[in-house]
Design a protein around this motif. Structure first.
Motif, short mmCIF file in Angstrom:
data_model
loop_
_atom_site.label_atom_id
_atom_site.label_comp_id
_atom_site.label_asym_id
_atom_site.label_seq_id
_atom_site.Cartn_x
_atom_site.Cartn_y
_atom_site.Cartn_z
N LYS A 160 9.02 5.91 -39.23
CA LYS A 160 8.14 4.84 -37.99
C LYS A 160 8.57 6.00 -36.71
O LYS A 160 10.04 5.46 -36.32
N ILE A 161 7.57 5.64 -36.06
CA ILE A 161 7.92 6.47 -34.89
C ILE A 161 7.77 5.65 -33.62
O ILE A 161 6.05 5.22 -33.68
N LEU A 162 8.38 5.76 -33.00
CA LEU A 162 7.86 4.95 -31.32
C LEU A 162 7.64 6.11 -29.93
O LEU A 162 8.50 7.02 -30.22
N LEU A 163 6.44 6.34 -29.99
CA LEU A 163 6.33 7.54 -29.15
C LEU A 163 5.04 6.61 -27.61
O LEU A 163 4.74 5.70 -27.68
N ALA A 164 6.52 6.97 -26.95
CA ALA A 164 6.20 6.47 -25.58
C ALA A 164 5.68 7.93 -24.83
O ALA A 164 6.65 8.16 -24.20
N GLU A 165 4.57 7.70 -24.24
CA GLU A 165 3.76 8.83 -23.10
C GLU A 165 2.99 8.60 -22.30
O GLU A 165 1.97 7.67 -22.95
N ASP A 166 2.82 8.81 -21.07
CA ASP A 166 1.94 8.28 -20.20
C ASP A 166 0.45 9.24 -19.98
O ASP A 166 -0.52 8.49 -19.49
N THR A 167 0.40 10.15 -20.57
CA THR A 167 -0.31 10.99 -20.67
C THR A 167 -1.48 10.51 -21.73
O THR A 167 -1.25 11.10 -22.78
N PRO A 168 -2.76 10.00 -21.40
CA PRO A 168 -3.32 9.68 -22.24
C PRO A 168 -3.68 11.12 -23.55
O PRO A 168 -3.88 10.50 -24.65
N SER A 200 1.99 12.24 -41.95
CA SER A 200 3.05 10.64 -42.53
C SER A 200 3.80 10.38 -41.85
O SER A 200 4.26 9.53 -42.60
N TYR A 201 3.86 9.74 -40.07
CA TYR A 201 4.55 9.17 -39.89
C TYR A 201 3.70 8.16 -39.42
O TYR A 201 2.83 7.86 -39.44
N THR A 202 4.39 7.08 -39.41
CA THR A 202 4.18 6.10 -38.93
C THR A 202 4.08 5.55 -37.39
O THR A 202 5.04 5.84 -37.05
N VAL A 203 3.19 5.86 -36.69
CA VAL A 203 3.61 5.82 -34.80
C VAL A 203 2.61 4.11 -34.10
O VAL A 203 1.55 4.48 -34.56
N ASP A 204 3.59 4.02 -33.71
CA ASP A 204 3.46 2.73 -32.52
C ASP A 204 2.99 4.21 -31.38
O ASP A 204 4.15 4.44 -30.72
N ALA A 205 1.95 3.48 -30.33
CA ALA A 205 1.80 4.55 -29.43
C ALA A 205 1.64 3.61 -28.06
O ALA A 205 1.40 2.48 -28.73
N VAL A 206 2.63 4.03 -27.39
CA VAL A 206 2.56 3.23 -26.27
C VAL A 206 2.76 4.44 -24.95
O VAL A 206 2.66 5.80 -24.81
N PHE A 207 1.94 3.37 -23.62
CA PHE A 207 1.90 4.05 -22.22
C PHE A 207 2.96 3.81 -20.92
O PHE A 207 2.63 4.86 -19.99
#
Length: 220
Positions: free
Chosen positions: A2-10, A24-31
């Motif tokens: 599981k990866i948390l990705l925080a990147e504000d560029t859509p 095959s990573y599970t990604v939670d994406a936030v901005f």
């Protein structure tokens, strides 16, 4: 994993989410940084990718806050700045690695693989306990519903199931789940116990984690 990705560029956020999901990573994406902080209050991850320049909270602030809470999840910082001072600031705040934009996707994936490489070996057998099933191949915890665990959540739940019936002290868990990592504090055990308690509620299991820091933890 599981990866948390925080990147504000859509566009970059969507592209990285697609690539990591394909791998095959599970990604939670936030901005933004506040979203990242909110996610970290509720869930655990095997790796965190933080952009430095984000609205509401920048990546350095998010990083400092999670390290102050004794969250030792590996962090990869993304930045458009190439100055040495900026890299030093992030590393001093607790970052594990740094990647300067623009970067090659292959390099990002290689760095993520290095940060998420499993440092411990655990049984590959699936486990059951009352209405629970713990699946090693998919890192899934199931009952009426199913939820994906981070590696550390999986290792903690596996240890609790394999030692069912005996309270496990914080010292035991730090030794067997965190391998006596000098950066792992007793508060880390409580944090991951709280993550698992929420996961048990989410899958509608009758199993509970009982105990406390003084008396140890066990399944009931």
């Amino acid at each position: 994993m599981k990866i948390l990705l925080a990147e504000d560029t859509p566009d970059l956020n969507r592209a990285l989410t697609a690539v990591l999901t394909h791998e095959s990573y599970t990604v939670d994406a936030v901005f933004d940084g506040q979203e990242a902080t909110d996610r970290l209050e509720l869930d655990s991850y095997d790796c965190i990718i933080l952009d430095v320049m984000m609205p509401k909270k920048d990546g350095i602030q998010v990083l400092k806050e999670l390290r102050q809470k004794n969250i030792i999840t590996p962090v990869l910082m993304l930045t458009a700045k190439a100055e040495i001072e900026d890299r030093v600031t992030g590393l001093d705040a607790g970052a594990d690695d740094y990647l300067t934009k623009p970067f090659a996707i292959k390099e990002l994936l290689a760095r993520v693989r290095a940060l998420t490489r499993r440092k411990t070996q655990y049984s590959t057998d699936d486990l059951t306990y009352h209405d629970l099933s713990l699946r090693s191949a998919s890192l899934e915890l199931g009952s009426e519903n199913t939820v994906r665990l981070s590696i550390k959540e999986f290792e903690l739940m596996q240890t609790l199931i394999l030692n069912q019936g005996r309270p496990l002290s914080v010292a035991f868990l730090l030794e067997h789940v965190w391998n006596n990592d000098p950066d792992a504090k007793p508060e880390m055990v409580w944090l991951y116990i709280s993550y698992l308690k929420r996961k048990l509620k989410a899958i509608a299991s009758a199993v509970q984690i009982m105990g406390d820091e003084q008396n140890g933890y066990t399944l009931a």
